[in-house]
Design a protein around this motif. Structure first.
Motif, PDB file in Angstrom:
ATOM      1  N   GLU A  12       0.827  -1.194   0.000  1.00 13.68           N
ATOM      2  CA  GLU A  12       0.000   0.000   0.000  1.00 13.68           C
ATOM      3  C   GLU A  12       0.868   1.253   0.000  1.00 13.68           C
ATOM      4  N   LEU A  13       0.395   2.274  -0.687  1.00 11.53           N
ATOM      5  CA  LEU A  13       1.101   3.549  -0.682  1.00 11.53           C
ATOM      6  C   LEU A  13       1.098   4.132   0.722  1.00 11.53           C
ATOM      7  N   PRO A  14       2.207   4.726   1.147  1.00 12.06           N
ATOM      8  CA  PRO A  14       2.226   5.349   2.479  1.00 12.06           C
ATOM      9  C   PRO A  14       1.225   6.495   2.541  1.00 12.06           C
ATOM     10  N   VAL A  15       0.611   6.647   3.702  1.00  4.81           N
ATOM     11  CA  VAL A  15      -0.368   7.706   3.884  1.00  4.81           C
ATOM     12  C   VAL A  15       0.374   9.036   4.064  1.00  4.81           C
ATOM     13  N   THR A  16       0.119   9.959   3.175  1.00  2.83           N
ATOM     14  CA  THR A  16       0.701  11.303   3.256  1.00  2.83           C
ATOM     15  C   THR A  16      -0.449  12.306   3.293  1.00  2.83           C
ATOM     16  N   LYS A  17      -0.494  13.097   4.344  1.00  6.73           N
ATOM     17  CA  LYS A  17      -1.551  14.094   4.444  1.00  6.73           C
ATOM     18  C   LYS A  17      -1.435  15.070   3.276  1.00  6.73           C
ATOM     19  N   GLU A  18      -2.561  15.303   2.615  1.00  6.79           N
ATOM     20  CA  GLU A  18      -2.549  16.149   1.429  1.00  6.79           C
ATOM     21  C   GLU A  18      -2.055  17.558   1.730  1.00  6.79           C
ATOM     22  N   ASP A  19      -2.281  18.031   2.977  1.00  9.18           N
ATOM     23  CA  ASP A  19      -1.878  19.412   3.267  1.00  9.18           C
ATOM     24  C   ASP A  19      -0.367  19.593   3.313  1.00  9.18           C
ATOM     25  N   VAL A  20       0.408  18.472   3.363  1.00 10.07           N
ATOM     26  CA  VAL A  20       1.863  18.614   3.360  1.00 10.07           C
ATOM     27  C   VAL A  20       2.342  19.187   2.032  1.00 10.07           C
ATOM     28  N   TYR A  21       1.557  18.990   0.966  1.00  7.32           N
ATOM     29  CA  TYR A  21       1.948  19.503  -0.345  1.00  7.32           C
ATOM     30  C   TYR A  21       1.756  21.012  -0.446  1.00  7.32           C
ATOM     31  N   GLU A  22       1.026  21.582   0.510  1.00 10.19           N
ATOM     32  CA  GLU A  22       0.852  23.029   0.571  1.00 10.19           C
ATOM     33  C   GLU A  22       1.614  23.621   1.755  1.00 10.19           C
ATOM     34  N   LYS A  23       1.433  23.029   2.938  1.00  3.31           N
ATOM     35  CA  LYS A  23       2.067  23.565   4.142  1.00  3.31           C
ATOM     36  C   LYS A  23       3.535  23.180   4.254  1.00  3.31           C
ATOM     37  N   GLY A  24       3.916  22.092   3.600  1.00  2.00           N
ATOM     38  CA  GLY A  24       5.316  21.711   3.575  1.00  2.00           C
ATOM     39  C   GLY A  24       5.766  20.863   4.742  1.00  2.00           C
ATOM     40  N   ARG A  25       7.040  20.546   4.728  1.00  2.00           N
ATOM     41  CA  ARG A  25       7.654  19.695   5.745  1.00  2.00           C
ATOM     42  C   ARG A  25       8.871  20.386   6.332  1.00  2.00           C
ATOM     43  N   VAL A  26       9.429  19.757   7.362  1.00  2.00           N
ATOM     44  CA  VAL A  26      10.653  20.225   8.008  1.00  2.00           C
ATOM     45  C   VAL A  26      11.838  19.462   7.420  1.00  2.00           C
ATOM     46  N   MET A  27      12.951  20.142   7.205  1.00  2.00           N
ATOM     47  CA  MET A  27      14.192  19.480   6.800  1.00  2.00           C
ATOM     48  C   MET A  27      15.281  19.883   7.769  1.00  2.00           C
ATOM     49  N   ARG A  28      15.970  18.872   8.337  1.00  2.00           N
ATOM     50  CA  ARG A  28      16.997  19.130   9.339  1.00  2.00           C
ATOM     51  C   ARG A  28      18.380  18.829   8.778  1.00  2.00           C
ATOM     52  N   LEU A  29      19.292  19.745   8.980  1.00  2.00           N
ATOM     53  CA  LEU A  29      20.688  19.546   8.592  1.00  2.00           C
ATOM     54  C   LEU A  29      21.310  18.477   9.471  1.00  2.00           C
ATOM     55  N   LEU A  30      21.948  17.486   8.858  1.00  2.00           N
ATOM     56  CA  LEU A  30      22.594  16.403   9.591  1.00  2.00           C
ATOM     57  C   LEU A  30      24.097  16.626   9.659  1.00  2.00           C
ATOM     58  N   SER A  31      24.700  16.072  10.695  1.00  2.00           N
ATOM     59  CA  SER A  31      26.157  16.167  10.817  1.00  2.00           C
ATOM     60  C   SER A  31      26.860  15.107   9.979  1.00  2.00           C
ATOM     61  N   LEU A  32      26.177  13.998   9.721  1.00  2.00           N
ATOM     62  CA  LEU A  32      26.762  12.926   8.910  1.00  2.00           C
ATOM     63  C   LEU A  32      26.874  13.378   7.457  1.00  2.00           C
ATOM     64  N   PRO A  33      28.060  13.329   6.861  1.00  2.00           N
ATOM     65  CA  PRO A  33      28.177  13.747   5.459  1.00  2.00           C
ATOM     66  C   PRO A  33      27.703  12.662   4.505  1.00  2.00           C
ATOM     67  N   ARG A  34      27.325  13.071   3.314  1.00  2.00           N
ATOM     68  CA  ARG A  34      27.007  12.111   2.261  1.00  2.00           C
ATOM     69  C   ARG A  34      28.303  11.456   1.844  1.00  2.00           C
ATOM     70  N   ASN A  35      28.327  10.129   1.818  1.00  2.00           N
ATOM     71  CA  ASN A  35      29.558   9.454   1.417  1.00  2.00           C
ATOM     72  C   ASN A  35      29.765   9.572  -0.093  1.00  2.00           C
ATOM     73  N   THR A  36      30.973   9.350  -0.536  1.00  2.00           N
ATOM     74  CA  THR A  36      31.234   9.383  -1.967  1.00  2.00           C
ATOM     75  C   THR A  36      30.813   8.053  -2.571  1.00  2.00           C
ATOM     76  N   PRO A  37      30.254   8.059  -3.772  1.00  2.00           N
ATOM     77  CA  PRO A  37      29.792   6.802  -4.372  1.00  2.00           C
ATOM     78  C   PRO A  37      30.956   5.905  -4.748  1.00  2.00           C
ATOM     79  N   GLU A  38      30.686   4.599  -4.786  1.00  2.00           N
ATOM     80  CA  GLU A  38      31.719   3.626  -5.147  1.00  2.00           C
ATOM     81  C   GLU A  38      32.045   3.664  -6.637  1.00  2.00           C
ATOM     82  N   SER A  39      31.118   4.217  -7.428  1.00  2.00           N
ATOM     83  CA  SER A  39      31.282   4.300  -8.887  1.00  2.00           C
ATOM     84  C   SER A  39      31.242   5.771  -9.300  1.00  2.00           C
ATOM     85  N   PRO A  40      31.569   6.086 -10.549  1.00  2.00           N
ATOM     86  CA  PRO A  40      31.572   7.493 -10.973  1.00  2.00           C
ATOM     87  C   PRO A  40      30.245   8.206 -10.715  1.00  2.00           C
ATOM     88  N   VAL A  41      29.126   7.508 -10.903  1.00  2.00           N
ATOM     89  CA  VAL A  41      27.794   8.057 -10.612  1.00  2.00           C
ATOM     90  C   VAL A  41      27.108   7.112  -9.633  1.00  2.00           C
TER      91      VAL A  41
END
Length: 295
Positions: free
Chosen positions: A117-146
């Motif tokens: 089943e598709l996850p339940v997402t409240k429709e108002d999130v597409y208007e009111k938006g969400r929170v995004m938090r800066l993490l201390s963990l860096p994005r690792n480099t990929p094992e391949s060129p892309v």
């Protein structure tokens, strides 16, 4: 989820097994795709399969999947699970091998298909938006060129664990933001990111090590169709946090505005007017029209 797809067939979930000698388990040799259906049809399936098969070639996994055959398999699995629309995950592992690193290609890969089943997402999130938090963990480099959408997902899991350690934000469930080791904005834990400044659209370049998301690519195409100037590049947290609009992209949740950023020291930054901005709304509407989900 009562039934699971294995190697083109459908089996009871309780009887679905993978060998302990599968190199997907032993060495993380495998790739997967996640996407959703609209009115029973998988969206952007051909692009997802092309990306998966390209990754298989790079990993030495001899695997080909045809669009029509996969569409039928997905439909059969959805019907078996009583689903009208679904969250789909298609995984290809390297298959069984000897203990130790292989000398040649993998010639008997193993296919796994999930439909839930598709996850339940409240429709108002597409208007009111969400929170995004800066993490201390860096994005690792990929094992391949892309970066591939591979079974090696430890960086994402550790990022999710870090996010869960922070107090819940009153703005609702948050997404985490990872920077590169050099401090450039990379991507979310399970999403690509875009931001808007003075009507121009920006997103991190593939060279930052992000996943080349399918929805990300569609959004860039839609921006061109709508006459929105778009740029891919390297951007600092300071530039990103000063945006007029921010949104995340993903095949299941589509385009979700970010209206609050939480930086280091729990500093909250309201983005724009605290709601989806005009560029975000235009792209949301265009995306849903393209997907056949009319609003």
């Amino acid at each position: 989820m009562r039934f699971i797809g294995l190697n083109g067939g459908i089996v009871d979930a309780a009887g679905a097994v993978v060998s302990v000698m599968d190199h997907g388990l032993l060495y993380g040799m495998g790739v997967f795709e996640t996407f959703r259906t609209y009115q029973g049809k998988p969206f952007q399936l051909e692009r997802h399969l092309d990306r998966l098969m390209d990754s298989c070639r790079q990993l030495g996994i001899a695997h080909m999947t045809d669009h029509d055959g996969m569409s039928r398999w997905i439909s059969e699995l959805m019907e078996a699970n009583g689903l009208q629309d679904a969250y789909i995950r298609y995984t290809v592992t390297a298959g069984e091998g000897l203990l130790g690193l292989p000398l040649g290609d993998y010639v008997k890969p193993f296919e796994i298909l999930f439909a839930k089943e598709l996850p339940v997402t409240k429709e108002d999130v597409y208007e009111k938006g969400r929170v995004m938090r800066l993490l201390s963990l860096p994005r690792n480099t990929p094992e391949s060129p892309v970066r591939m959408k591979s079974l090696h997902y430890m960086n994402n899991i550790l990022a999710k664990r870090e996010l869960e350690r922070y107090p819940a934000h009153p703005g609702g469930p948050a997404e985490g933001l990872m920077l590169t080791a050099g401090g450039d904005v990379a991507e979310g834990i399970v999403s690509n990111v875009f931001f808007v400044k003075e009507g121009h659209l920006y997103t991190p370049d593939i060279s930052t090590g992000i996943l080349p998301g399918i929805t990300r690519a569609v959004v860039l195409e839609l921006a061109t169709e709508l006459g929105i100037e778009a740029e891919e590049g390297h951007y600092s947290w300071e530039v990103f946090s000063g945006a007029d609009e921010i949104f995340t992209t993903g095949s299941v949740q589509e385009i979700v505005p970010v209206t609050t950023l939480v930086g280091s020291g729990d500093q909250s930054i309201v983005i724009g007017q605290g709601a989806a901005g005009p560029v975000t709304r235009a792209l949301q509407s265009a995306y849903r029209r393209k997907a056949g989900y009319y609003v």
